[in-house]
Design an enzyme around this catalytic site. Structure first.
Site, mmCIF file in Angstrom:
data_model
loop_
_atom_site.group_PDB
_atom_site.id
_atom_site.type_symbol
_atom_site.label_atom_id
_atom_site.label_comp_id
_atom_site.label_asym_id
_atom_site.label_seq_id
_atom_site.Cartn_x
_atom_site.Cartn_y
_atom_site.Cartn_z
ATOM 1 N N ALA A 32 1.078 -1.226 0.053
ATOM 2 C CA ALA A 32 0.161 -0.256 0.000
ATOM 3 C C ALA A 32 0.958 1.320 -0.059
ATOM 4 C CB ALA A 32 -1.264 -0.042 1.238
ATOM 5 N N ARG A 404 0.918 23.708 -18.106
ATOM 6 C CA ARG A 404 1.434 24.136 -18.029
ATOM 7 C C ARG A 404 1.100 25.080 -16.753
ATOM 8 N NH1 ARG A 404 5.435 26.168 -18.765
ATOM 9 N NH2 ARG A 404 5.911 26.290 -17.119
ATOM 10 N N LYS A 439 4.091 38.709 3.771
ATOM 11 C CA LYS A 439 4.130 38.474 2.182
ATOM 12 C C LYS A 439 4.390 37.968 1.316
ATOM 13 C CE LYS A 439 6.741 42.376 4.131
ATOM 14 N NZ LYS A 439 7.841 43.316 4.371
ATOM 15 N N LYS A 471 2.830 46.070 15.665
ATOM 16 C CA LYS A 471 4.042 47.129 13.999
ATOM 17 C C LYS A 471 3.844 48.318 14.448
ATOM 18 C CE LYS A 471 4.686 44.492 10.201
ATOM 19 N NZ LYS A 471 5.215 43.768 9.947
ATOM 20 N N GLU A 500 7.274 44.310 16.746
ATOM 21 C CA GLU A 500 8.473 44.830 16.616
ATOM 22 C C GLU A 500 8.830 46.502 17.281
ATOM 23 O OE1 GLU A 500 7.683 44.900 12.024
ATOM 24 O OE2 GLU A 500 7.687 47.323 12.282
ATOM 25 N N ASP A 521 13.611 45.203 14.084
ATOM 26 C CA ASP A 521 13.202 45.420 12.335
ATOM 27 C C ASP A 521 14.309 46.700 12.130
ATOM 28 O OD1 ASP A 521 12.048 44.926 10.091
ATOM 29 O OD2 ASP A 521 11.080 47.093 10.369
#
Ligand code: AMP
Length: 584
Positions: A32, A404, A439, A471, A500, A521
């Site tokens: 399997a 593709r 991002k 942030k 941050e 940062d």
């Protein structure tokens, strides 16, 4: 590929090869087959000239009332996967002849075979060692390959081979998982869709323990146990943190490697899973008070934001991507130039070296148009130029129609994994981990984050409700780092909070307000060491991550400042596609 069913046939087939000086690797399986098994075959091929795969549902390793008769069997399907994988010989003995009722010998590895799996399944590991010893006797391989999926089995077999001087080198292949983290297993076929979702609790608990591992074995064990206990539909059997070589339970603070193992029932299915544990936070800080420890556990360092992607179904991106290419008229060029009945086969081949990712979703694209597809090199595999990642077979029109779309996903996601692996290699030895960010390309986040894992990176938040990351604009809105930190900590409940900061002053404010995970940062290489020193001097162990200005040129210097992690947006927003092509 020869398919043989008796020991005599196997010996006869291997004798001339051995005389010609060929090395032999054996991969024992119960059939399997899935990509986890194929990864063992690949390792075997890398090490030896001749690869033998045994397929034998070993009755000796099933206890009374276990699933021996229900165990999935699909010899034809298995052979169809093994042939293109470069296997030379398949040994598929009949149960009656290979484990006859009049046998007298049992191979037992004392001690190791009666804990964990052995405690829950008495005699199971004796059944494994007895049959593996017999397979080794028949094939007499130079190498035998086993998966870390059955981690205890691996340790037991290593001990057997050493104690009996069997003269075979055992090789361990890493555990292969689904994109959502579930460990591949033949028994996953038993799971209903609901149970499959519930089963994710095992890998999720292990992932949480892995990324929050600070060396505290007791904390890790109770975290595992509590995650399994509270998971709907999951009946925990054991949750252990052990020495990876002796399987002895670990307690207190551990400095060396450790292994976390779990077993649980989900529906009618018994599942096992495990991960290796290595300390990520090299500065666990002083032992913390119970109060602080609780708060630390609740908000702790940003690594706890990380869990495997929760990809429980085929992503809608498959349908969307196919729809971009196809409308009602279909693929006009293929319809015009390719005969309807023409069948083709081929492989997706690496034209550049890299790391595989997106194999499951690319396979789903081919499958969606009726093409048979087998992943040869699953996510996380190293790719050399010319390596076949997956094989395809089916109607030529369908293959060309899907080509593709499948390659778009595969080249992009393998590009993400490849870039991640380059960053991970750059920071090797510093102790820092490489993390992704939000991002990501719209619609592709889960897949891109899975690709980051495949490249050896670690995931940050998946979305805005996964954890709190204060942030710069939250700081502006709240009127300063201190107020923003306090408000985030007060609202977070069980979720992690990371703050941050962009200067040493802001860092002090965040630490004074109680932050125990910070994101430095754009600190620049001059200020980073001072910032790390302040975090290490804090009363609680602070998780320190750096971001901004990170490139392959700068990442080593940033990692060398002593940070725990580096967030790299480029992993997902700027990874070049990996060059892959479909060869028919
Ligand atoms: P089985 O067919 O379940 O007896 O497994 C045969 C071999 O494949 C054993 O060495 C297993 O540890 C290995 N294996 C099974 N599943 C996986 C997986 N998901 N990843 C890596 N190895 C695996």
């Amino acid at each position: 590929m020869h398919v043989l069913s008796t020991a005599a046939q196997v010996r006869a087939a291997l004798a001339p090869l051995r005389r010609a000086g060929r090395t032999v690797a054996l991969v024992p399986t119960m059939g399997a087959l899935h990509p986890g098994h194929l990864s063992l075959v690949r390792l075997a091929r890398e090490c030896a000239d001749v690869v033998v795969v045994s397929i034998f549902v070993n009755p000796l390793q099933f206890g009374p009332g276990e699933d021996l008769t229900a165990y999935p069997r699909d010899l034809d399907g298995d052979l169809a996967q093994l042939d293109p994988a470069g296997v030379h010989l398949v040994f598929a003995p009949g149960a009656g002849a290979f484990t006859p009722p009049d046998r007298h010998t049992v191979v037992t590895v004392t001690g190791l075979s009666t804990v964990l799996e052995g405690a829950s399944r008495p005699g199971h590991l004796d059944g494994v060692t007895t049959v593996v010893a017999k397979l080794l006797g028949v094939v007499q391989p130079d190498f035998a390959v086993f998966g870390e999926k059955d981690y205890q089995q691996l340790v037991v077999l290593r001990t057997m081979v050493a104690d009996l001087d069997l003269g075979v080198e055992l090789l361990a292949a890493p555990l292969v998982r689904e994109p959502d983290g579930l460990a591949l297993s033949s028994r996953n076929a038993y799971l209903s869709a609901r149970e499959r979702r519930q089963a994710l609790a095992l890998s999720a608990a292990l992932a949480e323990v892995r990324v929050t591992w600070d060396g505290d074995a007791d904390r890790a064990r109770s975290l595992l146990a509590s995650r399994l206990r509270s998971a709907p539909g999951v009946r925990p059997d054991y949750a252990e943190v052990v020495d990876p070589e002796t399987l002895a339970p670990l307690h207190g603070m551990v400095t060396g490697p450790a292994r976390a193992l779990v077993a649980a029932g989900v529906g009618r299915t018994r599942l096992i899973d495990n991960v290796g544990l290595q300390t990520l936070n090299r500065h666990p800080g002083p032992r913390r008070s119970a109060d602080h420890q609780d708060r630390h556990d609740a908000h702790a360092g940003a690594p706890s934001m990380s869990a495997p992607p929760r990809l429980t179904e085929l992503p809608p991106v498959v349908a969307l991507a196919l729809a971009e290419d196809l409308d009602a008229a279909g693929d006009l060029t293929s319809l015009a130039t390719v005969d309807e009945g023409l069948l083709v086969s081929g492989a997706v081949v690496a034209r550049a070296a890299g790391v595989a990712a997106g194999t499951q979703v690319a396979a789903a694209v081919f499958a969606a148009v009726g093409v048979d597809v087998a992943v040869v090199l699953p996510d996380g595999s190293a790719l050399a130029v010319g390596d076949a990642m997956m094989t395809v077979a089916g109607p030529a029109r369908a293959v060309l129609t899907a080509e593709r779309t499948a390659l778009n996903l595969l080249t992009h996601l393998s590009g993400v994994a490849t870039l991640t692996a380059r960053y991970v290699a750059e920071v090797d030895g510093t102790g820092a981990v490489i993390r992704d960010t939000r991002k990501t390309l719209p619609g592709l986040r889960l897949l891109e984050k899975a690709a980051v894992l495949a490249g050896g990176g670690v995931n940050h938040r998946f979305n805005l409700s996964d954890g709190l990351l204060v942030k710069d604009n939250h700081v502006v809105a709240a009127g300063g780092v201190g107020p923003a930190t306090r408000r985030a900590l007060a609202a977070a409940g069980d979720l992690p909070v990371q703050v941050e900061v962009d200067s040493l002053e802001q860092l002090d404010e965040a630490l004074n307000a109680g932050a125990i995970a910070v994101l430095l940062d754009n600190f620049g290489l001059n200020d980073l060491p001072a910032a790390v020193a302040r975090c290490r001097a804090a009363e609680l162990a602070v998780f320190v991550e750096a971001s901004g200005g990170v490139s392959l040129e700068t990442v080593w210097a940033i990692a060398s400042s002593g940070v725990d992690a580096i967030a790299v947006g480029a992993l997902t927003h700027s990874a070049p596609a990996l060059d892959l092509g479909l060869d028919l």
